[in-house]
Design a protein around this motif. Structure first.
Motif, PDB file in Angstrom:
ATOM      1  N   PHE A  44      24.196 -12.619   4.420  1.00 30.13           N
ATOM      2  CA  PHE A  44      23.506 -11.743   3.993  1.00 30.13           C
ATOM      3  C   PHE A  44      24.234 -10.501   3.933  1.00 30.13           C
ATOM      4  N   LEU A  45      24.918 -10.252   4.858  1.00 28.56           N
ATOM      5  CA  LEU A  45      25.585  -8.770   4.716  1.00 28.56           C
ATOM      6  C   LEU A  45      26.936  -8.704   3.889  1.00 28.56           C
ATOM      7  N   ARG A  46      27.207 -10.028   3.490  1.00 27.23           N
ATOM      8  CA  ARG A  46      28.154 -10.022   2.350  1.00 27.23           C
ATOM      9  C   ARG A  46      27.829  -9.255   1.076  1.00 27.23           C
ATOM     10  N   ALA A  47      28.443  -8.392   0.577  1.00 25.36           N
ATOM     11  CA  ALA A  47      28.201  -7.873  -0.572  1.00 25.36           C
ATOM     12  C   ALA A  47      28.538  -8.912  -1.744  1.00 25.36           C
ATOM     13  N   THR A  48      27.498  -8.785  -3.013  1.00 26.05           N
ATOM     14  CA  THR A  48      27.445  -9.699  -3.872  1.00 26.05           C
ATOM     15  C   THR A  48      28.376  -8.842  -4.979  1.00 26.05           C
ATOM     16  N   ARG A  49      29.383  -9.635  -5.619  1.00 30.12           N
ATOM     17  CA  ARG A  49      30.302  -9.265  -6.683  1.00 30.12           C
ATOM     18  C   ARG A  49      29.659  -9.142  -8.083  1.00 30.12           C
ATOM     19  N   THR A  50      28.540  -9.783  -8.114  1.00 31.51           N
ATOM     20  CA  THR A  50      27.867  -9.804  -9.604  1.00 31.51           C
ATOM     21  C   THR A  50      26.991  -8.563  -9.858  1.00 31.51           C
ATOM     22  N   VAL A  51      26.748  -8.236 -11.131  1.00 36.75           N
ATOM     23  CA  VAL A  51      25.975  -7.101 -11.382  1.00 36.75           C
ATOM     24  C   VAL A  51      24.534  -7.017 -10.905  1.00 36.75           C
ATOM     25  N   MET A  52      23.975  -8.405 -10.882  1.00 33.96           N
ATOM     26  CA  MET A  52      22.522  -8.523 -10.549  1.00 33.96           C
ATOM     27  C   MET A  52      22.786  -9.304  -9.135  1.00 33.96           C
ATOM     28  N   SER A  53      21.627  -8.942  -8.126  1.00 34.57           N
ATOM     29  CA  SER A  53      21.690  -9.554  -6.830  1.00 34.57           C
ATOM     30  C   SER A  53      20.181 -10.180  -6.549  1.00 34.57           C
ATOM     31  N   SER A  54      20.074 -11.019  -6.041  1.00 35.45           N
ATOM     32  CA  SER A  54      18.671 -11.504  -5.591  1.00 35.45           C
ATOM     33  C   SER A  54      18.365 -11.045  -4.032  1.00 35.45           C
ATOM     34  N   LYS A  55      19.263 -10.688  -3.524  1.00 42.34           N
ATOM     35  CA  LYS A  55      19.049  -9.960  -2.067  1.00 42.34           C
ATOM     36  C   LYS A  55      19.541  -8.579  -1.879  1.00 42.34           C
ATOM     37  N   PRO A  56      18.935  -8.064  -0.772  1.00 41.40           N
ATOM     38  CA  PRO A  56      19.231  -6.611  -0.353  1.00 41.40           C
ATOM     39  C   PRO A  56      20.668  -6.230  -0.514  1.00 41.40           C
ATOM     40  N   GLU A  57      21.318  -5.385  -0.967  1.00 39.07           N
ATOM     41  CA  GLU A  57      22.664  -5.094  -0.726  1.00 39.07           C
ATOM     42  C   GLU A  57      22.958  -3.548   0.054  1.00 39.07           C
ATOM     43  N   VAL A  58      21.659  -2.621   0.138  1.00 36.91           N
ATOM     44  CA  VAL A  58      22.173  -1.356   0.800  1.00 36.91           C
ATOM     45  C   VAL A  58      21.017  -1.299   1.747  1.00 36.91           C
ATOM     46  N   VAL A  59      21.236  -0.167   2.530  1.00 37.51           N
ATOM     47  CA  VAL A  59      20.249   0.164   3.737  1.00 37.51           C
ATOM     48  C   VAL A  59      18.938   0.499   2.943  1.00 37.51           C
ATOM     49  N   GLY A  60      18.976   1.203   2.028  1.00 39.89           N
ATOM     50  CA  GLY A  60      17.633   1.792   1.662  1.00 39.89           C
ATOM     51  C   GLY A  60      16.507   0.672   1.065  1.00 39.89           C
ATOM     52  N   GLN A  61      17.361  -0.709   0.916  1.00 39.69           N
ATOM     53  CA  GLN A  61      16.401  -1.725   0.584  1.00 39.69           C
ATOM     54  C   GLN A  61      15.512  -2.503   1.662  1.00 39.69           C
ATOM     55  N   ILE A  62      16.397  -2.284   3.123  1.00 35.87           N
ATOM     56  CA  ILE A  62      15.550  -2.866   4.276  1.00 35.87           C
ATOM     57  C   ILE A  62      15.096  -2.034   5.286  1.00 35.87           C
ATOM     58  N   MET A  63      15.354  -0.547   4.972  1.00 31.08           N
ATOM     59  CA  MET A  63      14.842   0.253   5.957  1.00 31.08           C
ATOM     60  C   MET A  63      13.493   0.641   6.253  1.00 31.08           C
ATOM     61  N   THR A  64      13.087   1.043   7.261  1.00 32.90           N
ATOM     62  CA  THR A  64      11.647   1.457   7.397  1.00 32.90           C
ATOM     63  C   THR A  64      11.481   2.932   7.084  1.00 32.90           C
ATOM     64  N   ARG A  65      10.554   2.911   6.140  1.00 30.69           N
ATOM     65  CA  ARG A  65      10.340   4.266   5.385  1.00 30.69           C
ATOM     66  C   ARG A  65       9.443   5.199   6.072  1.00 30.69           C
ATOM     67  N   GLN A  66       8.391   4.601   6.900  1.00 30.93           N
ATOM     68  CA  GLN A  66       7.584   5.521   7.803  1.00 30.93           C
ATOM     69  C   GLN A  66       8.114   5.531   9.129  1.00 30.93           C
ATOM     70  N   VAL A  67       8.757   6.707   9.198  1.00 27.17           N
ATOM     71  CA  VAL A  67       9.627   7.297  10.548  1.00 27.17           C
ATOM     72  C   VAL A  67       8.571   8.278  11.297  1.00 27.17           C
ATOM     73  N   ARG A  68       8.623   8.200  12.649  1.00 28.63           N
ATOM     74  CA  ARG A  68       8.197   9.081  13.619  1.00 28.63           C
ATOM     75  C   ARG A  68       9.224   9.625  14.145  1.00 28.63           C
ATOM     76  N   VAL A  69       9.000  11.022  13.829  1.00 24.86           N
ATOM     77  CA  VAL A  69      10.189  12.099  14.122  1.00 24.86           C
ATOM     78  C   VAL A  69       9.544  13.090  15.051  1.00 24.86           C
ATOM     79  N   ALA A  70      10.287  13.933  15.958  1.00 24.42           N
ATOM     80  CA  ALA A  70       9.866  15.084  16.631  1.00 24.42           C
ATOM     81  C   ALA A  70      10.660  16.317  16.604  1.00 24.42           C
ATOM     82  N   SER A  71      10.126  17.440  16.629  1.00 21.30           N
ATOM     83  CA  SER A  71      10.986  18.488  16.772  1.00 21.30           C
ATOM     84  C   SER A  71      11.832  18.805  17.938  1.00 21.30           C
TER      85      SER A  71
END
Length: 378
Positions: A301-328
C-alpha cells in the motif's frame, strides 16, 4: 465519641441553606397561587352556586408545593400527583367503610396508601394526607376519589404543565431518560451510579438522570477550578512534525515511525491545518480481517505506483481526515476534557490568532496537565 454523636444528631435538626435565588422563590409562590386559583375557578364553574371549598381538598396545597416549587422531583410528576392522590382516597374510603372506626384507623389507612403508591410507582407525600383526611371525615363514598380528589389533582397538573413551561421549567420532567452508552474511558459510568444508588436504598427526591447530570457537572466545575488558568500553550508540544496534502504515503509513514508519533497534522503552505493523518487512517486502507501477510500488504500500500494511473491512494491528502478539531493557544485546557475523555480524540492541533499551526496537544500532554491539576492545593 458520645458527644460527637449528640452533636451530629443536634445538627441534623438545623435546616440547610436554600440554594435558589429570590426570582425562583417568587416563581414558585406565584405558581402555587395560579395553580390553586385555576383549580378553584374551574371547580366553582362546574359546581355552580356551591362554594369552591366543597370542591377543593386540603392536601392539594401540599401537592401545589411539589408541582410548582419542585417541578423536577419524581414525587411531583403527573402520575404521582393524580395517581397517588386518587389511589390514596380509594384506600381511605375502603378503610372507612369496611374497618371499625378506631383510634388506629388513620395510621392503617395512611400506611396502606403508602404501600400502594410504592407498588404502582406513584409515591406522592400529599397522598398520605388524603388517606388520613378521608378516614377522619368518615367519607364512605367511593366517588369522592373521582370528584373532588382526582379532578383537583388533574386540574392542578394541567396548571403546572402550562405555568412551569411558561416560566422556563420542564414539566413533566423526564424520569427515565434514554442515556447513551457511557464511554469506557470516563471517570465513572452510569452503572457505577446505579450500583451506588442500589446500596443507598432510599427514595431520593431527584430523578436518577438529573443526579447523574449534576455529578458530571460538578466534576467539570472541579476541573474548571483547577485547570481554569492553564492554557493550551502551556502544555502543547511545540513545532510539531507536519506533512502536506501531496506528501507521499511512504514519506508520511516513515516520519511516524522515526519520530514515534501516531498522527501528523496536514497543513498548506501557510501552515494552516487542512486535515490530520493518523496510523488508523493507514490501517483503514488495508484488510485487517486477516493477520497473515499484514506487513506485506502494508508495504504494497505504501509503495508508490510507477504508472500514470493508480487504483489506490498515493498521497496523504487521499486518506487524511478532513474534519479536524483544533484549539487556539489561549484556550483553557479544561475545555479539552470532553474531547479526550468522551470524544475519542488523541491529538488536538493548536493554532494561533491567524489560524496557523503552532503546536499539538496529545493525550500525554493532557495527562501531564491533569496530574498538575490533581496535585494538592497549597
Amino acid at each position: 465519641m458520645r458527644f460527637e454523636t449528640l452533636t451530629t444528631f443536634a445538627r441534623a435538626w438545623i435546616p440547610g441553606p436554600t440554594v435558589v435565588d429570590g426570582r425562583e422563590r417568587l416563581r414558585a409562590v406565584a405558581g402555587a397561587a395560579v395553580g390553586l386559583l385555576f383549580t378553584a375557578l374551574i371547580c366553582q364553574l362546574v359546581a355552580g352556586p356551591s362554594p369552591s371549598g366543597n370542591w377543593l381538598i386540603a392536601p392539594l396545597g401540599a401537592s401545589a408545593v411539589l408541582v410548582f416549587a419542585l417541578p423536577a422531583s419524581p414525587l411531583a410528576q403527573p402520575w404521582p400527583v393524580i395517581g397517588g392522590n386518587t389511589l390514596a382516597a380509594l384506600v381511605g374510603v375502603a378503610c372507612a367503610r369496611w374497618l371499625p372506626d378506631a383510634w388506629w384507623l388513620g395510621a392503617v389507612a395512611t400506611a396502606l396508601a403508602i404501600g400502594l403508591m410504592f407498588s404502582l410507582r406513584c409515591l406522592h407525600p400529599p397522598g398520605g394526607a388524603v388517606a388520613l383526611l378521608v378516614v377522619l371525615t368518615h367519607t364512605h363514598d367511593f366517588p369522592f376519589a373521582i370528584s373532588p380528589v382526582m379532578t383537583d389533582s388533574l386540574l392542578l397538573v394541567l396548571a403546572g404543565v402550562f405555568y412551569n413551561s411558561l416560566t422556563g421549567r420542564r414539566y413533566p420532567h423526564v424520569q427515565i431518560a434514554q442515556r447513551p452508552a457511557t464511554p469506557g474511558d470516563t471517570r465513572f459510568s452510569s452503572a457505577d451510579i446505579d450500583a451506588v444508588l442500589a446500596r443507598y436504598n432510599q427514595v431520593l427526591d431527584i430523578s436518577r438522570d438529573d443526579l447523574e447530570s449534576l455529578i458530571r457537572q460538578t466534576e467539570m466545575e472541579s476541573w474548571h477550578r483547577r485547570l481554569g488558568t492553564v492554557r493550551c500553550v502551556d502544555f502543547m508540544s511545540r513545532d510539531p512534525v507536519t506533512v502536506e496534502f501531496g506528501t507521499p504515503l511512504q514519506e508520511a509513514w516513515s516520519l511516524m515511525h522515526e519520530r514515534r508519533i501516531k498522527a501528523l497534522p496536514v497543513t498548506d503552505r501557510t501552515r494552516r491545518v487542512v486535515g490530520i493523518v493518523t496510523q488508523a487512517d493507514f490501517f483503514r486502507q488495508i484488510d485487517l480481517q486477516h493477520h497473515e501477510g499484514l506487513g506485506g500488504r502494508l508495504r504494497d500500500f505504501l509503495r508508490a505506483t510507477r504508472t500514470v494511473m493508480s487504483s489506490k491512494p498515493e498521497v496523504v491528502g487521499q486518506i487524511m481526515t478532513r474534519q479536524v478539531r483544533v484549539a487556539s493557544e489561549d484556550r483553557p485546557m479544561v475545555d479539552l476534557v470532553p474531547l479526550f475523555s468522551e470524544g475519542g480524540h488523541h491529538h488536538i492541533p493548536i493554532i494561533d490568532g491567524e489560524r496557523r499551526l503552532t503546536g499539538m496537544i496529545t493525550q500525554s500532554d493532557f495527562v501531564r496537565a491533569l496530574y498538575r491539576a490533581a496535585e494538592p492545593e497549597a
